[in-house]
Design a protein around this motif. Sequence first.
Motif, short mmCIF file in Angstrom:
data_model
loop_
_atom_site.label_atom_id
_atom_site.label_comp_id
_atom_site.label_asym_id
_atom_site.label_seq_id
_atom_site.Cartn_x
_atom_site.Cartn_y
_atom_site.Cartn_z
N ALA A 120 51.55 92.26 91.00
CA ALA A 120 50.67 91.14 91.37
C ALA A 120 49.21 91.49 91.15
O ALA A 120 48.42 90.65 90.70
N ARG A 178 47.42 86.54 84.60
CA ARG A 178 48.06 85.30 84.99
C ARG A 178 48.74 85.41 86.35
O ARG A 178 49.53 84.54 86.74
N SER A 179 48.49 86.50 87.09
CA SER A 179 48.96 86.62 88.46
C SER A 179 47.87 86.14 89.41
O SER A 179 46.69 86.44 89.22
N LYS A 180 48.25 85.42 90.44
CA LYS A 180 47.27 84.91 91.41
C LYS A 180 46.58 86.02 92.18
O LYS A 180 45.52 85.82 92.76
N ALA A 181 47.20 87.20 92.23
CA ALA A 181 46.64 88.32 92.98
C ALA A 181 45.93 89.34 92.10
O ALA A 181 45.62 90.44 92.54
N GLN A 209 54.43 86.79 83.49
CA GLN A 209 53.18 87.55 83.57
C GLN A 209 53.23 88.81 82.71
O GLN A 209 52.23 89.20 82.09
N TYR A 240 58.31 88.76 87.58
CA TYR A 240 57.03 88.63 86.89
C TYR A 240 57.20 88.53 85.37
O TYR A 240 56.28 88.87 84.63
#
Length: 260
Positions: A27, A32-35, A109, A106
Motif C-alpha cells: 500500500a 495507484r495505491s491510496k496509501a 497496482q 494489489y
Amino acid sequence: MSSSDIFIGETIGTAVLILLGGGVCAAVTLKRSKALNAGWLAITFGWGFAVLTAAYIANPSGAHLNPAVTLGLAIDGATEWSDVPLYLGSQMLGAMIGATLVWVTYYGQFRAHMTDPEIVAATTGHEGIVDKSAAPAAGPVLGIFSTGPEVRNVVQNLATEIIATTVLVLAILTQGLTKGLAVSGTGVLMTALVVVGIGLSLGGPTGYAINPARDLGPRIVHALLPLPNKGGSDWGYAWIPVVGPLIGAALAAGIHKLAY
C-alpha cells in the motif's frame, strides 16, 4: 495439541500475518495505491496489527507464526522438539500463501507500478531493454515481499537482526505465554505492541525481519511470480534475516533460562 491444530493454525495464521504485513508495504510502495508514501509509521503499525490479527486466528496452534519463536520455545522447554519441523513447514507454507495473496490483492497496482516508464528505466538500465548484467540485487518491489538493509554491512546487519529478535522472543518468554503459548488477550496485545516498538526503534537499519519465514517465504514468491521488470531477489542478503533471528531466539531462550 494435535498435528492438525499446529498445521492449520500456523498455516492460516502466518498467511494472514504476511497478507496484512506485506499488504501495508504494498500500500505504501505501489503507484495507484491510496496509501502511497504513507511512510514508516504506517508500516510499523500495520505489521503490529498484522501480528495481533494473525495471533488470534492462530490460537489453536499456540500462535508461534515465526520459526524464531518456535526455536526459542523449544530451547526453553515449552514446545516439543518433535513438533518443531511441523511448525516450521507450516509457517513457510503460510508465508508463501500470504505473499501470493498480497500480489492478488494489489494485482492492478503491481502492473501499473512495474510498467511505469520510470520504474522500467531504473530496473533495466535503459527503457524497454532488459540488461541482465545490470539487474539490481534488490528489485523495485522486493521490499513488499522481504527485507533489505539501508547500509550493507554484514556484521551490522546480522547484529541488528539478532538484537531485534532477542528482544521479541525474550518479551514472549517473559509474558507467561511459555506454557504451550497459552494465548491470552493481554499476551497477544503485548506481543503486537512489542513488534511495533521493535519496528520503530530497531527497524531502520534492516527492515526488522525478526522472522525467517516472514522473509524467506515471500522472497521465494517474489522470485517465482510473473512480475515484469521485477529485478533481483537479493539472494546474497537472504541468509541474514534467516540466521540472525534464529541466533537471537537462541540467545533469548538462554537469557530466560539464566535470569528467570
